[in-house]
Scaffold this motif. Structure first.
Motif, short mmCIF file in Angstrom:
data_model
loop_
_atom_site.label_atom_id
_atom_site.label_comp_id
_atom_site.label_asym_id
_atom_site.label_seq_id
_atom_site.Cartn_x
_atom_site.Cartn_y
_atom_site.Cartn_z
N ALA A 168 0.82 -1.22 0.00
CA ALA A 168 0.00 0.00 0.00
C ALA A 168 0.86 1.27 0.00
O ALA A 168 0.58 2.21 -0.73
CB ALA A 168 -0.94 0.00 1.21
N GLY A 169 1.90 1.27 0.81
CA GLY A 169 2.76 2.46 0.92
C GLY A 169 3.41 2.80 -0.41
O GLY A 169 3.43 3.97 -0.83
N LEU A 170 3.93 1.78 -1.10
CA LEU A 170 4.59 2.03 -2.38
C LEU A 170 3.59 2.42 -3.46
O LEU A 170 3.87 3.26 -4.31
CB LEU A 170 5.37 0.78 -2.82
N GLU A 171 2.41 1.80 -3.42
CA GLU A 171 1.39 2.12 -4.43
C GLU A 171 0.89 3.54 -4.26
O GLU A 171 0.64 4.25 -5.23
CB GLU A 171 0.22 1.12 -4.32
N ARG A 172 0.74 3.97 -3.02
CA ARG A 172 0.18 5.31 -2.76
C ARG A 172 1.06 6.41 -3.33
O ARG A 172 0.56 7.41 -3.83
CB ARG A 172 -0.02 5.52 -1.25
N ILE A 173 2.38 6.25 -3.26
CA ILE A 173 3.24 7.32 -3.77
C ILE A 173 3.94 6.90 -5.07
O ILE A 173 4.95 7.47 -5.45
CB ILE A 173 4.26 7.81 -2.71
N ASP A 174 3.37 5.89 -5.72
CA ASP A 174 3.82 5.51 -7.05
C ASP A 174 5.29 5.10 -7.08
O ASP A 174 6.03 5.46 -7.98
CB ASP A 174 3.59 6.69 -8.01
N LEU A 175 5.72 4.36 -6.06
CA LEU A 175 7.12 3.94 -5.95
C LEU A 175 7.29 2.45 -6.20
O LEU A 175 8.38 1.92 -6.04
CB LEU A 175 7.63 4.25 -4.54
N LYS A 176 6.19 1.76 -6.53
CA LYS A 176 6.27 0.30 -6.66
C LYS A 176 7.03 -0.03 -7.94
O LYS A 176 6.58 0.29 -9.04
CB LYS A 176 4.84 -0.26 -6.73
#
Length: 304
Positions: A167-175
């Motif tokens: 979720a954290g990576l998806e939220r700030i587009d870092l995945k």
């Protein structure tokens, strides 16, 4: 009263600001005036010690709690998994937003190491124990900092991979592209959920935030956090919990591991929606009675 400006307290990391902006947008769509107030937390400043050595539960929420009790901010937005199960006196849960992806993911530099020896980075006792349970020959190193810092540390290191909350990576587009879902790993209680807290006596903010609450997410995370509260008794331990609503049924899975991942106590239960009262507590008691009590005693001794 719609002319009152709601001051939204947030940590100043990119992810925390994303979460605060999301709440800000929801409130402004309802006609409220808002203002963001970024606050630095001890958890962000002290990066050279593992979280559990800092000896504070709620290290990421404490600074915002103080700012709220001092009346510098009206509400605060948190990743719910970082929030202690007991909130400070005078502060209450005001809204739980619809939950995002609950999974942990492995960001890697190639997966050949999975069948041999490898080095994995994570600052979480829960992720470390579950990884060692599955891959006992691997080395797990500590990784701290906000999401961006951790991603950078992985790039600059000779580690094979690091574990993140999806979720954290998806939220700030870092995945990144080089990841795999760790769907076998039981997430942290309330992982993927955002919590907004307000002052107990602030009816204006509580009413405004009630409109943002997502009931199904609230039911699930409350069961998970009740499980955590009952097991931990003020001590950090490798605990995973996930409740899911499928139709008219709530499915719950909870796990407790020893710090080295060798011992695992698991509970799986199903109840009908509406009959979940006390489910987290019942499941935690079952874990304690099935060997969990010894595991918790050992953890407490090792943490001293």
């Amino acid at each position: 009263m719609l002319n009152k400006t709601i001051r939204i307290g947030t940590r100043d990391s990119e992810l925390a600001l994303w979460q605060a902006h999301t709440v800000q947008e929801c409130l402004e769509n309802l006609g409220h005036k808002t203002e963001l107030v970024p606050v630095k937390s001890t958890g962000d400043i002290v990066l050279d010690k593992p979280l559990y050595e800092l000896g504070i539960t709620g290290i990421f929420t404490k600074t915002l709690d103080i700012a709220m009790l001092n009346d510098d901010i009206d509400i605060a937005v948190h990743s719910m998994k970082d929030v202690p199960t007991a909130l400070p006196k005078g502060i209450v849960e005001a809204a739980i937003l619809e939950r995002a992806n609950v999974n942990d993911i492995l960001v890697h530099k190639g997966l050949d190491f999975l069948n041999s020896s490898g080095t994995i980075a994570t600052g979480s006792l829960r992720r470390k124990a579950q990884w060692l349970h599955k891959y006992p020959d691997h080395n797990v190193v500590d990784l701290r900092g906000n999401v961006n810092t951790r991603m950078q540390k992985l790039t600059n290191s000779n580690w094979n991979a690091a574990i993140f909350a999806a979720a954290g990576l998806e939220r700030i587009d870092l995945k990144p592209e080089n990841y795999i879902d760790l769907d076998w790993m039981v997430p942290a209680p309330a992982q993927g959920a955002m919590l907004v807290v307000a002052k107990e006596d602030d009816d204006f903010c509580k009413e405004a935030l009630a409109k943002l609450n997502h009931e199904k997410s609230e039911i699930c995370v409350h069961i998970e956090r009740e499980f955590l509260r009952e097991l931990e008794g003020g001590c950090t331990a490798p605990i995973g919990a996930l409740a899911k609503i499928e139709g008219e049924e709530i499915q719950f899975k909870g796990v407790l591991f020893s710090l080295d991942g060798k011992e695992k106590v698991e509970v799986i239960k199903k109840v009908t929606v509406g009959a979940e009262q006390g489910l987290g507590k019942i499941c935690a008691q079952e874990v304690l009675n099935n060997g969990g009590e010894e595991v918790m005693k050992e953890i407490k001794t090792m943490m001293k």
